[in-house]
Design a protein around this motif. Structure first.
Motif, PDB file in Angstrom:
ATOM      1  N   ALA A  94     -12.959   9.288 -24.193  1.00 37.18           N
ATOM      2  CA  ALA A  94     -13.700   9.589 -22.809  1.00 37.18           C
ATOM      3  C   ALA A  94     -12.826   9.073 -21.756  1.00 37.18           C
ATOM      4  CB  ALA A  94     -15.061   8.733 -22.825  1.00 37.18           C
ATOM      5  N   ARG A  95     -13.082   9.469 -20.423  1.00 37.84           N
ATOM      6  CA  ARG A  95     -12.372   8.748 -19.230  1.00 37.84           C
ATOM      7  C   ARG A  95     -13.295   8.279 -18.406  1.00 37.84           C
ATOM      8  NH1 ARG A  95      -7.134   8.832 -18.891  1.00 37.84           N
ATOM      9  NH2 ARG A  95      -5.688   9.935 -20.208  1.00 37.84           N
ATOM     10  N   THR A  96     -12.835   7.351 -17.608  1.00 33.64           N
ATOM     11  CA  THR A  96     -13.745   6.998 -16.297  1.00 33.64           C
ATOM     12  C   THR A  96     -13.401   7.917 -15.358  1.00 33.64           C
ATOM     13  OG1 THR A  96     -11.614   5.620 -15.329  1.00 33.64           O
ATOM     14  CG2 THR A  96     -13.131   4.515 -17.010  1.00 33.64           C
ATOM     15  N   GLY A  97     -14.160   7.684 -14.197  1.00 33.42           N
ATOM     16  CA  GLY A  97     -13.928   8.568 -12.996  1.00 33.42           C
ATOM     17  C   GLY A  97     -12.524   8.115 -12.227  1.00 33.42           C
ATOM     18  N   PRO A  98     -12.243   8.729 -11.343  1.00 34.75           N
ATOM     19  CA  PRO A  98     -10.941   8.217 -10.480  1.00 34.75           C
ATOM     20  C   PRO A  98     -11.123   6.501 -10.246  1.00 34.75           C
ATOM     21  CG  PRO A  98     -11.814  10.466  -9.675  1.00 34.75           C
ATOM     22  CD  PRO A  98     -12.676   9.830 -10.546  1.00 34.75           C
ATOM     23  N   VAL A  99      -9.835   5.985 -10.503  1.00 32.62           N
ATOM     24  CA  VAL A  99      -9.961   4.526 -10.195  1.00 32.62           C
ATOM     25  C   VAL A  99      -9.400   4.272  -8.784  1.00 32.62           C
ATOM     26  CG1 VAL A  99      -8.213   2.613 -10.753  1.00 32.62           C
ATOM     27  CG2 VAL A  99      -8.629   4.274 -12.395  1.00 32.62           C
ATOM     28  N   GLN A 100     -10.311   3.435  -8.106  1.00 31.17           N
ATOM     29  CA  GLN A 100     -10.371   3.060  -6.792  1.00 31.17           C
ATOM     30  C   GLN A 100      -9.450   1.926  -6.502  1.00 31.17           C
ATOM     31  OE1 GLN A 100     -12.246   5.227  -4.813  1.00 31.17           O
ATOM     32  NE2 GLN A 100     -12.616   6.378  -6.515  1.00 31.17           N
ATOM     33  N   GLY A 101      -9.367   1.587  -5.267  1.00 32.79           N
ATOM     34  CA  GLY A 101      -8.524   0.567  -4.791  1.00 32.79           C
ATOM     35  C   GLY A 101      -7.158   0.898  -4.365  1.00 32.79           C
ATOM     36  N   PHE A 102      -6.916   2.024  -3.873  1.00 29.68           N
ATOM     37  CA  PHE A 102      -5.630   2.347  -3.458  1.00 29.68           C
ATOM     38  C   PHE A 102      -5.648   2.710  -1.777  1.00 29.68           C
ATOM     39  CE2 PHE A 102      -5.530   3.022  -7.780  1.00 29.68           C
ATOM     40  CZ  PHE A 102      -4.505   2.406  -8.154  1.00 29.68           C
ATOM     41  N   SER A 103      -6.403   2.012  -0.943  1.00 31.45           N
ATOM     42  CA  SER A 103      -6.628   2.345   0.534  1.00 31.45           C
ATOM     43  C   SER A 103      -5.527   2.345   1.233  1.00 31.45           C
ATOM     44  CB  SER A 103      -7.867   1.599   1.046  1.00 31.45           C
ATOM     45  OG  SER A 103      -7.365   0.232   0.793  1.00 31.45           O
ATOM     46  N   SER A 104      -4.582   1.546   0.803  1.00 31.34           N
ATOM     47  CA  SER A 104      -3.282   1.026   1.706  1.00 31.34           C
ATOM     48  C   SER A 104      -2.578   2.086   1.500  1.00 31.34           C
ATOM     49  CB  SER A 104      -2.543  -0.349   1.327  1.00 31.34           C
ATOM     50  OG  SER A 104      -2.142  -0.140  -0.071  1.00 31.34           O
ATOM     51  N   ALA A 105      -1.569   2.499   2.553  1.00 29.27           N
ATOM     52  CA  ALA A 105      -0.545   3.738   2.368  1.00 29.27           C
ATOM     53  C   ALA A 105       0.461   3.437   1.580  1.00 29.27           C
ATOM     54  CB  ALA A 105      -0.116   3.950   3.754  1.00 29.27           C
ATOM     55  N   VAL A 106       0.821   4.378   0.795  1.00 28.17           N
ATOM     56  CA  VAL A 106       2.111   4.244   0.040  1.00 28.17           C
ATOM     57  C   VAL A 106       3.185   5.159   0.272  1.00 28.17           C
ATOM     58  CG1 VAL A 106       0.644   3.304  -2.220  1.00 28.17           C
ATOM     59  CG2 VAL A 106       1.090   5.912  -1.864  1.00 28.17           C
ATOM     60  N   PRO A 107       4.330   4.954   0.085  1.00 25.48           N
ATOM     61  CA  PRO A 107       5.337   6.035   0.655  1.00 25.48           C
ATOM     62  C   PRO A 107       5.205   7.472  -0.188  1.00 25.48           C
ATOM     63  CG  PRO A 107       6.315   4.427  -0.964  1.00 25.48           C
ATOM     64  CD  PRO A 107       4.953   3.593  -0.532  1.00 25.48           C
ATOM     65  N   ARG A 108       5.331   8.163   0.630  1.00 25.31           N
ATOM     66  CA  ARG A 108       5.142   9.549  -0.070  1.00 25.31           C
ATOM     67  C   ARG A 108       6.718   9.915  -0.770  1.00 25.31           C
ATOM     68  NH1 ARG A 108       2.270  14.792   2.121  1.00 25.31           N
ATOM     69  NH2 ARG A 108       2.745  16.095   0.382  1.00 25.31           N
ATOM     70  N   HIS A 109       7.714   9.720  -0.173  1.00 20.54           N
ATOM     71  CA  HIS A 109       9.020   9.895  -0.827  1.00 20.54           C
ATOM     72  C   HIS A 109      10.040   8.938  -0.086  1.00 20.54           C
ATOM     73  CE1 HIS A 109      12.167  11.881  -3.046  1.00 20.54           C
ATOM     74  NE2 HIS A 109      12.856  11.869  -2.201  1.00 20.54           N
ATOM     75  N   GLN A 110      10.634   8.191  -0.674  1.00 18.57           N
ATOM     76  CA  GLN A 110      11.846   7.314  -0.221  1.00 18.57           C
ATOM     77  C   GLN A 110      12.834   7.874  -1.103  1.00 18.57           C
ATOM     78  OE1 GLN A 110      11.720   2.737  -0.080  1.00 18.57           O
ATOM     79  NE2 GLN A 110      13.433   2.993  -1.551  1.00 18.57           N
ATOM     80  N   GLY A 111      14.020   8.568  -0.230  1.00 16.97           N
ATOM     81  CA  GLY A 111      15.054   8.998  -1.001  1.00 16.97           C
ATOM     82  C   GLY A 111      16.346   8.087  -0.754  1.00 16.97           C
ATOM     83  N   THR A 112      17.661   8.559  -1.081  1.00 21.40           N
ATOM     84  CA  THR A 112      18.567   7.677  -1.380  1.00 21.40           C
ATOM     85  C   THR A 112      19.823   8.469  -0.572  1.00 21.40           C
ATOM     86  OG1 THR A 112      20.158   6.042  -2.724  1.00 21.40           O
ATOM     87  CG2 THR A 112      19.487   8.400  -3.449  1.00 21.40           C
ATOM     88  N   GLU A 113      20.951   7.713  -0.398  1.00 19.01           N
ATOM     89  CA  GLU A 113      22.136   8.419   0.294  1.00 19.01           C
ATOM     90  C   GLU A 113      23.040   8.560  -0.675  1.00 19.01           C
ATOM     91  OE1 GLU A 113      25.366   7.862   3.617  1.00 19.01           O
ATOM     92  OE2 GLU A 113      24.338   6.519   3.293  1.00 19.01           O
ATOM     93  N   PHE A 114      23.286   9.820  -1.646  1.00 18.65           N
ATOM     94  CA  PHE A 114      24.101  10.164  -2.460  1.00 18.65           C
ATOM     95  C   PHE A 114      25.560  10.032  -2.176  1.00 18.65           C
ATOM     96  CE2 PHE A 114      20.165  12.248  -4.039  1.00 18.65           C
ATOM     97  CZ  PHE A 114      20.072  11.675  -5.510  1.00 18.65           C
ATOM     98  N   LEU A 115      26.586   9.733  -2.902  1.00 18.32           N
ATOM     99  CA  LEU A 115      27.904  10.014  -2.755  1.00 18.32           C
ATOM    100  C   LEU A 115      28.265  11.381  -2.732  1.00 18.32           C
ATOM    101  CD1 LEU A 115      27.681   6.818  -3.416  1.00 18.32           C
ATOM    102  CD2 LEU A 115      30.146   7.031  -3.796  1.00 18.32           C
ATOM    103  N   ASP A 116      29.228  11.842  -2.241  1.00 20.75           N
ATOM    104  CA  ASP A 116      29.671  13.546  -2.119  1.00 20.75           C
ATOM    105  C   ASP A 116      30.742  13.326  -3.063  1.00 20.75           C
ATOM    106  OD1 ASP A 116      32.014  13.018  -0.765  1.00 20.75           O
ATOM    107  OD2 ASP A 116      31.081  13.343   1.200  1.00 20.75           O
ATOM    108  N   PHE A 117      31.157  14.567  -3.248  1.00 19.86           N
ATOM    109  CA  PHE A 117      32.050  14.836  -4.377  1.00 19.86           C
ATOM    110  C   PHE A 117      33.557  14.249  -4.382  1.00 19.86           C
ATOM    111  CE2 PHE A 117      34.955  17.656  -7.205  1.00 19.86           C
ATOM    112  CZ  PHE A 117      34.361  17.301  -8.348  1.00 19.86           C
ATOM    113  N   GLU A 118      33.711  14.295  -2.746  1.00 18.83           N
ATOM    114  CA  GLU A 118      35.282  13.672  -2.626  1.00 18.83           C
ATOM    115  C   GLU A 118      35.043  12.116  -2.786  1.00 18.83           C
ATOM    116  OE1 GLU A 118      38.130  15.431  -1.921  1.00 18.83           O
ATOM    117  OE2 GLU A 118      36.898  17.156  -2.692  1.00 18.83           O
TER     118      GLU A 118
END
Length: 256
Positions: free
Chosen positions: A33-57
């Motif tokens: 069985a499973r519970t309902g959706p877990v609560q307690g995440f009202s604060s904002a979380v980052p949608r996406h944090q990327g990075t700066e890749f190095l280029d081929f050169e």
């Protein structure tokens, strides 16, 4: 009381699964069985944090001068200290629930999975996202339809796709041997999970970068032809989570 169920598994793709390991505790760790959706995440979380890749050169420069100093060395330092974080699954409406059974009550399932150099990781993502695609990869001579062996393979897939947290090692981003895929992202998307990724090293071997020949096995040599537009040369680890990731840190181990 909440327990932690550890699952150490590799994808039983094409073959026969985990061999003869004892499985007497299977009924105690099955999800009933499973519970309902877990609560307690009202604060904002980052949608996406990327990075700066190095280029081929820049990667080719590092292959000949691994301590270049100046702006390039600073960029490398920033790269290794900034994880990629994606909560796209959370923002797409995915919500964690807790697994339950009579033996353990509510529990979390954690898996660790080493996909060697991400070879076939993209295909693994495809079959994890589709039971039909998974079954199509099973050799019917080894695990014919209706057999206990096939049922065991399907059970192993089910245990992996229902994990709450998955630790992934040897995850490539932009390397020819794994089809230039972002392997952790592919698997996370297939499973509908959030993830954080930490780079471990840059693949700047002159052979991989096409700067040197390598033996062709017939007494001659050949030169690899990487795609400069897609080559990022990143090798690292990832944590996939049903729960949103609020923050993550990554750093190099000084003794390694």
């Amino acid at each position: 009381m909440r327990f932690l169920c550890l699952l150490f598994s590799v994808l039983p793709l094409f073959l026969s699964g985990c061999g003869a390991l004892p499985k007497k505790n299977i009924p105690r760790t099955q999800i009933t069985a499973r519970t309902g959706p877990v609560q307690g995440f009202s604060s904002a979380v980052p949608r996406h944090q990327g990075t700066e890749f190095l280029d081929f050169e820049e990667l080719k420069h590092l292959a000949t001068d691994p301590t270049p100093g100046g702006a390039l060395e600073q960029k490398v330092s920033r790269f290794f200290s900034r994880p990629i974080i994606s909560n796209e699954a959370w923002y797409g409406g995915r919500r964690p629930t807790r697994a339950q059974n009579e033996v353990m009550g509510e529990f979390l399932r954690v898996a660790t999975w080493n996909v060697e150099k991400s070879i076939h990781a993209h295909e693994a993502a495809r079959v994890l996202g589709s039971a039909e695609a998974f079954e199509a990869q099973i050799d019917p001579k080894i695990a014919p339809p209706g057999s206990k062996k096939r049922a065991e393979l399907l059970r192993e897939r089910e245990r992996l796709i229902t994990a709450d947290v998955i630790l992934l090692q040897e995850m490539d981003i932009g390397i020819g041997r794994s089809g230039y895929h972002d392997s952790a992202r592919d698997i996370a998307r297939a499973l509908g999970m959030n993830y954080a990724y930490a780079p471990q090293q840059l693949e700047i071997d002159p052979v991989l970068l096409g700067l040197e020949d390598f033996p062709d096995g017939r007494g001659g040599s050949v030169r690899h032809q990487p795609d400069p537009a897609r080559y990022k040369g990143v090798f690292g680890i990832a944590v996939l989570s049903r729960y949103p990731i609020k923050s993550a840190r990554c750093f190099q181990l000084s003794a390694q």
